[in-house]
Design a protein around this motif. Structure first.
Motif, PDB file in Angstrom:
ATOM      1  N   GLY A  29       0.813  -1.201   0.000  1.00  0.00           N
ATOM      2  CA  GLY A  29       0.000   0.000   0.000  1.00  0.00           C
ATOM      3  C   GLY A  29       0.849   1.255   0.000  1.00  0.00           C
ATOM      4  N   ILE A  30       0.306   2.314   0.562  1.00  0.00           N
ATOM      5  CA  ILE A  30       1.001   3.602   0.613  1.00  0.00           C
ATOM      6  C   ILE A  30       2.300   3.458   1.393  1.00  0.00           C
ATOM      7  N   GLY A  31       3.361   4.032   0.847  1.00  0.00           N
ATOM      8  CA  GLY A  31       4.663   3.931   1.491  1.00  0.00           C
ATOM      9  C   GLY A  31       5.224   2.525   1.497  1.00  0.00           C
ATOM     10  N   GLN A  32       4.777   1.680   0.550  1.00  0.00           N
ATOM     11  CA  GLN A  32       5.216   0.288   0.449  1.00  0.00           C
ATOM     12  C   GLN A  32       4.882  -0.537   1.694  1.00  0.00           C
ATOM     13  N   ALA A  33       3.892  -0.087   2.461  1.00  0.00           N
ATOM     14  CA  ALA A  33       3.483  -0.831   3.661  1.00  0.00           C
ATOM     15  C   ALA A  33       2.765  -2.112   3.259  1.00  0.00           C
ATOM     16  N   PRO A  34       2.971  -3.195   3.992  1.00  0.00           N
ATOM     17  CA  PRO A  34       2.244  -4.443   3.699  1.00  0.00           C
ATOM     18  C   PRO A  34       0.742  -4.258   3.869  1.00  0.00           C
ATOM     19  N   LEU A  35      -0.008  -4.933   3.023  1.00  0.00           N
ATOM     20  CA  LEU A  35      -1.470  -4.910   3.125  1.00  0.00           C
ATOM     21  C   LEU A  35      -1.952  -6.046   4.010  1.00  0.00           C
ATOM     22  N   ARG A  36      -3.102  -5.859   4.638  1.00  0.00           N
ATOM     23  CA  ARG A  36      -3.693  -6.905   5.460  1.00  0.00           C
ATOM     24  C   ARG A  36      -5.208  -6.815   5.377  1.00  0.00           C
ATOM     25  N   LEU A  37      -5.867  -7.896   5.717  1.00  0.00           N
ATOM     26  CA  LEU A  37      -7.317  -7.935   5.778  1.00  0.00           C
ATOM     27  C   LEU A  37      -7.762  -7.834   7.226  1.00  0.00           C
ATOM     28  N   LEU A  38      -8.652  -6.913   7.505  1.00  0.00           N
ATOM     29  CA  LEU A  38      -9.214  -6.746   8.849  1.00  0.00           C
ATOM     30  C   LEU A  38     -10.643  -7.254   8.840  1.00  0.00           C
ATOM     31  N   CYS A  39     -10.897  -8.318   9.573  1.00  0.00           N
ATOM     32  CA  CYS A  39     -12.240  -8.871   9.698  1.00  0.00           C
ATOM     33  C   CYS A  39     -12.906  -8.285  10.952  1.00  0.00           C
ATOM     34  N   PRO A  40     -14.218  -8.425  11.075  1.00  0.00           N
ATOM     35  CA  PRO A  40     -14.890  -7.874  12.261  1.00  0.00           C
ATOM     36  C   PRO A  40     -14.322  -8.391  13.571  1.00  0.00           C
ATOM     37  N   THR A  41     -13.818  -9.628  13.587  1.00  0.00           N
ATOM     38  CA  THR A  41     -13.158 -10.147  14.778  1.00  0.00           C
ATOM     39  C   THR A  41     -11.663 -10.038  14.597  1.00  0.00           C
ATOM     40  N   ALA A  42     -10.943  -9.985  15.690  1.00  0.00           N
ATOM     41  CA  ALA A  42      -9.505  -9.767  15.629  1.00  0.00           C
ATOM     42  C   ALA A  42      -8.704 -11.049  15.481  1.00  0.00           C
ATOM     43  N   ASP A  43      -9.365 -12.204  15.454  1.00  0.00           N
ATOM     44  CA  ASP A  43      -8.641 -13.472  15.406  1.00  0.00           C
ATOM     45  C   ASP A  43      -8.222 -13.776  13.979  1.00  0.00           C
TER      46      ASP A  43
END
Length: 281
Positions: A29-43
């Motif tokens: 993403g921006i600034g070459q930061a790694p992308l991740r998926l955020l689900c409603p739960t944190a697990d």
């Protein structure tokens, strides 16, 4: 989890799939930061869910708090170079996700204080996001624009006026010819717009009418139609071919089909919790 001194930047809403999990591992993403998926739960150790409702997720990355807090954003929105970089990266991420899953693009600079706040926003909007994604699944956005050529509204070269014609009369004749020529071209543009609307009625599920573009975006041409259509993927080829065929009947116009795009024109505004800085209007 956020790194120290960062905020959570959200690009889009999508459904978590194994294919998307694998793809995000190679994207940034921006600034070459790694992308991740955020689900409603944190697990994040949960297996990929088998039902779309359970797999709703934000596509997110960390961004520096010093560049994306409310004060910084107000300043950066005056910096065209910064805006172009962020907008291009945001778009690239959304397009990459759209190639692999249904996607609901969020507006540029949608940020949250941390992942926890982002998940809260996702949970609060889960039903609405799911319904909208269902409507966008297997659909793609295409744009149709109509342009008038720079010389299309100019009268043809006039023959030399007879000696008895006064300069004033010659001027009035030239203005009348120019007005008639311009009216004829605009009439052609109206007929072309009607033809495109008839084509879209057979293929598009939704339409958004954008304001015509001006200035550097169009160059010397005049943009008189700037519409976006949501087209089922299995009808995209038919839609493009039909518009191209109709365009051949209007030689004084330039009719352009753009896309395929992620469905920006058909996405809802991003959620706005109290801690999410809003870009200035």
């Amino acid at each position: 989890m956020n790194t120290s001194g960062s905020l959570t930047y959200v690009y889009a809403v999508t459904h978590r799939t194994g294919l998307l999990d694998d793809a995000l591992a190679t994207l940034h993403g921006i600034g070459q930061a790694p992308l991740r998926l955020l689900c409603p739960t944190a697990d994040t150790t949960d297996p990929v869910p088998s039902t779309p409702l359970a797999s709703l997720a934000f596509v997110a990355s960390d961004v520096p708090e010093q560049d994306f807090n409310e004060t910084a954003l107000k300043n950066h929105f005056e910096d065209l170079q910064w805006l172009e970089h962020v907008a291009r990266t945001h778009h690239d991420v959304v397009q990459a996700v759209a190639a692999r899953a249904a996607v609901l693009p969020l507006r540029m600079a949608t940020v949250y204080q941390d992942d926890h706040r982002a998940r809260q926003a996702l949970s609060a909007q889960q039903d609405v996001f799911t319904q909208r994604l269902d409507q966008l699944r297997a659909h793609t956005e295409y744009g149709v624009k109509i342009y008038l050529a720079p010389d299309a509204t100019q009268p043809p070269p006039a023959a030399a006026a007879p000696p008895a014609t006064s300069p004033g009369k010659a001027y009035l004749q030239a203005r009348r010819a120019q007005r008639h020529s311009r009216d004829a071209v605009y009439q052609q543009a109206e007929l072309a717009a009607e033809a495109i609307e008839a084509i879209a009625s057979r293929h598009a599920t939704q339409r958004v009418r954008h304001a015509p573009q001006r200035g550097e975006l169009t160059g010397p041409e005049e943009n008189v139609l700037n519409d976006a259509y949501l087209i089922p993927d299995d009808q995209a080829g038919q839609f493009q071919a039909a518009v191209a065929d109709a365009a051949r009947g209007f030689p004084d116009l330039r009719i352009e089909v753009t896309g395929p795009w992620a469905p920006y024109s058909f996405a809802m505004p991003a959620p706005g919790p109290a801690d999410a800085p809003e870009p200035p209007s």
